[in-house]
Design a protein around this motif. Structure first.
Motif, short mmCIF file in Angstrom:
data_model
loop_
_atom_site.label_atom_id
_atom_site.label_comp_id
_atom_site.label_asym_id
_atom_site.label_seq_id
_atom_site.Cartn_x
_atom_site.Cartn_y
_atom_site.Cartn_z
N PRO A 216 0.88 -1.05 0.24
CA PRO A 216 -0.27 -0.34 0.05
C PRO A 216 0.84 1.45 -0.26
CG PRO A 216 -0.25 -1.12 2.09
CD PRO A 216 0.65 -2.18 1.26
N GLY A 217 2.20 0.91 0.65
CA GLY A 217 2.57 2.79 0.82
C GLY A 217 3.37 3.27 -0.66
N THR A 220 0.53 4.18 -2.72
CA THR A 220 0.02 4.93 -2.65
C THR A 220 1.03 6.76 -3.08
OG1 THR A 220 -1.03 4.74 -0.66
CG2 THR A 220 -0.14 6.88 -0.76
N VAL A 224 -0.66 9.05 -5.60
CA VAL A 224 -0.37 10.58 -5.61
C VAL A 224 1.06 11.64 -7.01
CG1 VAL A 224 1.33 12.39 -4.27
CG2 VAL A 224 -0.43 10.76 -3.45
N SER A 331 10.24 2.56 0.75
CA SER A 331 7.60 1.76 1.40
C SER A 331 7.54 0.46 1.18
CB SER A 331 7.31 2.91 -0.42
OG SER A 331 7.56 2.53 -1.51
N PHE A 384 -5.87 12.61 -1.58
CA PHE A 384 -5.59 10.97 -1.78
C PHE A 384 -4.09 10.71 -0.23
CE2 PHE A 384 -3.11 6.88 -2.89
CZ PHE A 384 -4.46 6.35 -3.29
N LEU A 385 -2.84 11.82 -0.93
CA LEU A 385 -1.85 11.17 0.52
C LEU A 385 -2.29 11.34 2.26
CD1 LEU A 385 1.50 10.58 1.20
CD2 LEU A 385 1.95 13.31 0.57
N ARG A 388 -4.35 8.50 2.80
CA ARG A 388 -3.57 7.09 3.05
C ARG A 388 -2.03 7.24 3.82
NH1 ARG A 388 -4.92 2.57 -0.50
NH2 ARG A 388 -3.00 2.03 -0.24
N ARG A 389 -1.60 8.40 4.82
CA ARG A 389 -0.55 8.78 4.63
C ARG A 389 -0.11 7.27 6.06
NH1 ARG A 389 -0.54 14.42 7.34
NH2 ARG A 389 1.38 14.21 8.45
N HIS A 391 -0.19 4.52 5.47
CA HIS A 391 0.47 3.47 5.52
C HIS A 391 2.49 4.01 4.99
CE1 HIS A 391 -3.07 1.00 3.94
NE2 HIS A 391 -3.33 2.14 3.88
#
Length: 402
Positions: A216-217, A220, A224, A331, A384-385, A388-389, A391
């Motif tokens: 997921p990281g 993400t 972005v 990530s 979005f970031l 989902r930060r 992750h």
């Protein structure tokens, strides 16, 4: 590459610019490769005029380049783990030499668009491998190596438009021939100076980048970058049409932009990352970039405003490039070349759609709309970031340990 000095000791005494000769060889080729990105910027209006093409047609030079680069990123790990780092870099450079030279000798916009696609194939083999090569060969750790890579990127992006403006003032063909010639120098540089790097024990599978995106990281950061590339390539591919400058003037504007990008990516980004953390810093600089794009939309009929905003945006894009590239490398628990390829595939899709769309939005509505749309897409990336930060919560500690 062997040494009697322990590796940890080398790392302790190595700074960003204290690198082995092999790293300098790859970085030199990177500078020239990145010059190729900005080299065509000052000649976009000239190509449109000479070939009686619309901005959206000429922007396909970016679309074909980014589309092929992005898709081909998926095979870079598969290829480089079999050919080896050195020969993958050399193969990529060879393709750029051939296709840039052929583009300079073309007489139709469609021919140049197709040849830019071939250029993109060479670019993908080179870029994905160059980043992992610099990180892998560096003696100063991941974060310092990426700053070094971003310094090469910034220098290339800054000098490219300047050279493109000067060569473009002679003929729109000369910047293409310039890229081909300079990459010929880089080809010889790598051929004779870069050592052979050992291939990985286990070749990388074609499915590796897709599997990496399951983390997921990494996904993400890819999304972005996909969204902010709508703003980035609107600025690159469309702003030359509203600045009302000749090739040389456009060259100087993008030189200023690239210079700020280079300085902030090397000297400002690491300080922000240490002080505020990667995610918080990315959120702030992308928000600032969205505001700049909005100002460009409002001032689209005032060339001075667009010129000022383009130069200023380099500051925030430089910071963002370093922060996001460093975060990508940490990530997902996969090889760096795989992480880079997976991330680049996603982000270059944004770079493929946005230049063409920017030209079309201007044709359908007005010159203001591409910039406003770019700002909205960048803001979506920020949201979005932010959502989902979680992750990416361990990114900064991972960076500090490498």
């Amino acid at each position: 590459m062997s040494s009697s000095v322990p590796y940890e000791e080398i790392r302790k005494r190595s700074g960003t610019f204290t690198q082995p000769l092999a790293v300098w060889a790859v970085a030199f080729a990177c500078v020239i490769s990145f010059m190729g990105i900005g080299l065509v910027d000052p000649i976009l209006p000239a190509i449109a005029k000479k070939m009686q093409a619309t901005p959206s047609q000429v922007s396909l030079l970016f679309t074909s380049y980014n589309l092929v680069t992005g898709v081909a990123m998926l095979i870079t790990g598969f290829v480089s783990s079999r050919l080896g780092t050195k020969w993958t870099l050399i193969a990529g450079i060879f393709l750029i030499i051939v296709f840039a030279g052929l583009a300079g000798g073309s007489d139709t916009i469609n021919a140049i668009v197709w040849l830019r696609g071939g250029w993109g194939l060479g670019n993908s083999l080179f870029l994905a491998t160059a980043l992992s090569a610099i990180v892998g060969l560096s003696a100063s750790g991941t974060a310092q190596a990426i700053i070094f890579y971003e310094a090469a990127l910034g220098l290339g992006i800054a000098v490219g438009p300047l050279l493109g403006g000067e060569l473009g003032s002679i003929s729109w063909r000369w910047p293409f021939f310039g890229v081909s010639t300079l990459m010929g120098v880089a080809f010889l540089f790598l051929l004779f100076i870069m050592p052979n790097v050992a291939k990985p024990n286990k070749p990388i599978k074609l499915s590796a980048p897709f599997k990496a995106l399951a983390y997921p990281g990494l996904l993400t950061l890819g999304i972005v970058a996909f969204l902010y590339n709508f703003g980035f390539f609107t600025l690159m591919a469309y702003s030359p049409y509203v600045m009302e400058l000749d090739e040389r003037g456009l060259g100087y504007v993008f030189f200023g932009w690239g210079l700020l990008l280079a300085i902030t990516s090397v000297f400002v980004a690491p300080k922000l990352q240490k002080r505020f953390g990667s995610v918080a810093s990315i959120l702030v600089v992308l928000s600032a970039f969205a505001v700049i794009l909005l100002a460009m939309g409002i001032g689209a009929y005032t060339p001075a405003i667009v010129v000022g905003c383009v130069v200023l945006s380099g500051m925030f894009l430089g910071i963002n490039n370093t922060l996001i590239t460093t975060a990508v490398m940490e990530s997902a628990p996969v090889e760096r070349s795989v992480a880079s390829a997976a991330y680049s595939f996603v982000r270059f899709m944004g770079g493929a759609v946005s230049p063409w769309l920017a030209g079309k939005l201007a044709e359908w509505f007005s010159p203001r709309v591409p910039f406003v749309f770019g700002a909205v897409m960048v803001l979506l990336g920020v949201l979005f970031l932010a959502a989902r930060r979680s992750h990416l919560s361990g990114i900064d500690s991972a960076i500090s340990h490498h």
